[in-house]
Design a protein around this motif. Structure first.
Motif, PDB file in Angstrom:
ATOM      1  N   LEU A 213     -30.870   6.349  14.894  1.00  0.00           N
ATOM      2  CA  LEU A 213     -29.967   6.502  14.385  1.00  0.00           C
ATOM      3  C   LEU A 213     -28.552   7.595  14.452  1.00  0.00           C
ATOM      4  O   LEU A 213     -29.136   9.085  15.207  1.00  0.00           O
ATOM      5  N   HIS A 214     -27.666   7.974  13.790  1.00  0.00           N
ATOM      6  CA  HIS A 214     -26.460   9.092  13.789  1.00  0.00           C
ATOM      7  C   HIS A 214     -26.876  10.170  12.675  1.00  0.00           C
ATOM      8  O   HIS A 214     -26.424  10.305  11.498  1.00  0.00           O
ATOM      9  N   ILE A 215     -27.273  11.084  13.405  1.00  0.00           N
ATOM     10  CA  ILE A 215     -27.329  12.270  12.005  1.00  0.00           C
ATOM     11  C   ILE A 215     -25.769  12.567  12.238  1.00  0.00           C
ATOM     12  O   ILE A 215     -24.426  12.475  12.725  1.00  0.00           O
ATOM     13  N   GLY A 216     -25.648  12.873  10.358  1.00  0.00           N
ATOM     14  CA  GLY A 216     -24.596  13.405   9.795  1.00  0.00           C
ATOM     15  C   GLY A 216     -23.773  11.413   9.388  1.00  0.00           C
ATOM     16  O   GLY A 216     -23.221  11.905   8.215  1.00  0.00           O
ATOM     17  N   ARG A 217     -24.124  10.383   9.409  1.00  0.00           N
ATOM     18  CA  ARG A 217     -23.831   9.134   9.330  1.00  0.00           C
ATOM     19  C   ARG A 217     -25.063   8.896   8.369  1.00  0.00           C
ATOM     20  O   ARG A 217     -25.208   7.931   7.669  1.00  0.00           O
ATOM     21  N   ASP A 218     -26.114   8.453   9.905  1.00  0.00           N
ATOM     22  CA  ASP A 218     -27.096   7.366   8.962  1.00  0.00           C
ATOM     23  C   ASP A 218     -28.172   8.188   8.124  1.00  0.00           C
ATOM     24  O   ASP A 218     -29.126   7.937   7.661  1.00  0.00           O
ATOM     25  N   LEU A 219     -28.451   9.643   8.944  1.00  0.00           N
ATOM     26  CA  LEU A 219     -28.991  10.498   8.565  1.00  0.00           C
ATOM     27  C   LEU A 219     -28.326  12.012   8.626  1.00  0.00           C
ATOM     28  O   LEU A 219     -27.779  12.958   9.592  1.00  0.00           O
ATOM     29  N   SER A 220     -28.896  12.797   7.129  1.00  0.00           N
ATOM     30  CA  SER A 220     -28.031  13.721   7.347  1.00  0.00           C
ATOM     31  C   SER A 220     -29.201  15.393   7.324  1.00  0.00           C
ATOM     32  O   SER A 220     -29.890  15.231   6.630  1.00  0.00           O
ATOM     33  N   LEU A 221     -28.295  16.017   7.539  1.00  0.00           N
ATOM     34  CA  LEU A 221     -29.554  17.726   7.935  1.00  0.00           C
ATOM     35  C   LEU A 221     -28.296  18.447   7.172  1.00  0.00           C
ATOM     36  O   LEU A 221     -27.635  19.523   7.705  1.00  0.00           O
ATOM     37  N   ILE A 222     -29.687  19.262   6.683  1.00  0.00           N
ATOM     38  CA  ILE A 222     -29.023  20.871   6.452  1.00  0.00           C
ATOM     39  C   ILE A 222     -30.256  21.897   6.637  1.00  0.00           C
ATOM     40  O   ILE A 222     -30.947  21.484   6.407  1.00  0.00           O
ATOM     41  N   SER A 223     -29.650  23.268   7.017  1.00  0.00           N
ATOM     42  CA  SER A 223     -30.863  24.072   7.197  1.00  0.00           C
ATOM     43  C   SER A 223     -30.373  25.571   6.703  1.00  0.00           C
ATOM     44  O   SER A 223     -29.733  25.745   6.391  1.00  0.00           O
TER      45      SER A 223
END
Length: 359
Positions: free
Chosen positions: A281-291
């Motif tokens: 999975l490509h973070i920012g495209r397939d999976l979003s993360l905010i912390s």
């Protein structure tokens, strides 16, 4: 009260710090009478003075040098006990935070006394010792809990303190805090605006006020965005990389996986990167993360982590200023300030993936 009851009462008093109020209540005398008896005032009878001193010795009472310093002059020092056994040992903020406290204290010709503790018990021991030894006129308490033994101790002893955070019982408390719950609302609304409908949440350490507030912010954000409350999208608490990775695995293994994950702390969010890479999975495209935290490492990973950053230097400065005001007589409940964290809008979040090509 019979002799047996008196012994039980004295044993219970010895388990905690005994105050003038405790003596007065036990002796059924006014606080002023007890104080004057202990200090040998001539308007108190010799019999009363002997009685008060005897009970004071039995109960283990000893006067706080802090209270004595109020009469003879302040030592003009702020106290801070950092508990190094906590989940991050305060590392993300300690250098800038101490710089802010020191700057504000120095500007008013005050000093800062810093100690480190290994446990809750050690912290309480140090707070008492620093006050007794006239090393500090009041204390800054970072990383507050909903039920915080430091607050109970200092409040009972009438020693000034200011919180870097909030707590369950705010009576007699002053604070400077960051509204991280508002940051969680902002993050959820931002992700919902990008089309995400399955937004997971990873809580912080149980018992800490910040963890409760951030969870409430996430839930309020869902409500404002018109999204359902789904308990399966809330994982077990995570405060390190390994726990953060486990949380990501849990959310991605759901029948309807999360397309975005909101972490309470950056260090846990870093764990999602390995999980995403292992799943292709490509973070920012397939999976979003905010912390939340704004740790420097977040800018170095690929892609850089979107997170909320706190001006810890400013926080330290304001806490010192508020505590000095309180020591000088200001009502602590009039000394409460809230500020916002700043969003570091980076590349770890983006539009929700197309369901046709989703994971």
């Amino acid at each position: 009260m019979n002799t047996q009851d008196q012994k039980k009462a004295i044993q219970s008093w010895r388990a905690k710090r005994v105050t003038i109020d405790d003596l007065a209540q036990h002796l059924n005398l006014s606080k002023g009478t007890v104080s004057r008896a202990l200090n040998g005032y001539s308007d108190i009878s010799e019999m009363t003075r002997i009685r008060v001193r005897k009970v004071a010795d039995q109960m283990g009472y000893r006067p706080l040098s802090h209270a004595q310093a109020i009469r003879t002059g302040l030592v003009r020092s702020l106290g801070l006990v950092l508990q190094v056994n906590e989940h991050d040992g305060h590392r993300p903020f300690v250098a800038d935070f101490l710089a802010g406290v020191s700057e504000a204290a120095s500007a008013q010709n005050w000093t800062l006394t810093v100690s480190t503790a290994e446990s809750d018990e050690d912290t309480l021991r140090l707070l008492e010792a620093l006050a007794d030894d006239q090393k500090a006129d009041g204390f800054i308490l970072p990383r507050t809990r909903l039920s915080d033994p430091r607050i109970s101790f200092l409040r009972d002893q009438e020693i000034p303190f200011v919180l870097y955070g909030r707590t369950g019982d705010p009576t007699g408390c002053s604070w400077y805090d960051i509204t991280s719950e508002d940051s969680m609302v902002e993050a959820v609304e931002m992700l919902a605006g990008l089309g995400h409908r399955r937004i997971g949440f990873v809580p912080g350490a149980p018992g800490y006020t910040y963890a409760k507030l951030r969870l409430e912010g996430y839930q309020r954000g869902l409500q404002l965005a018109g999204l359902p409350q789904d308990s399966s999208l809330i994982t077990a608490p995570a405060v390190n990389i390994a726990e953060g990775a486990t949380a990501a695995e849990t959310l991605l293994d759901l029948d309807e996986p999360a397309t975005a994950i909101l972490y309470s702390v950056d260090r846990a969010a870093f764990g999602a990167y390995t999980v995403a890479r292992n799943r292709g999975l490509h973070i920012g495209r397939d999976l979003s993360l905010i912390s939340y935290d704004g740790l420097p490492e977040g800018s170095l990973i690929d892609p850089p982590l979107t997170t909320f950053q706190v001006d810890t230097r400013k926080a330290g400065k304001r806490l010192a200023e508020l505590l000095i005001q309180q020591i000088r007589g200001a009502d602590p409940e009039d000394l409460r300030e809230l500020a916002r964290a700043r969003l570091l809008d980076r590349a770890s979040h983006g539009p929700a993936p197309d369901p046709a090509g989703s994971h």
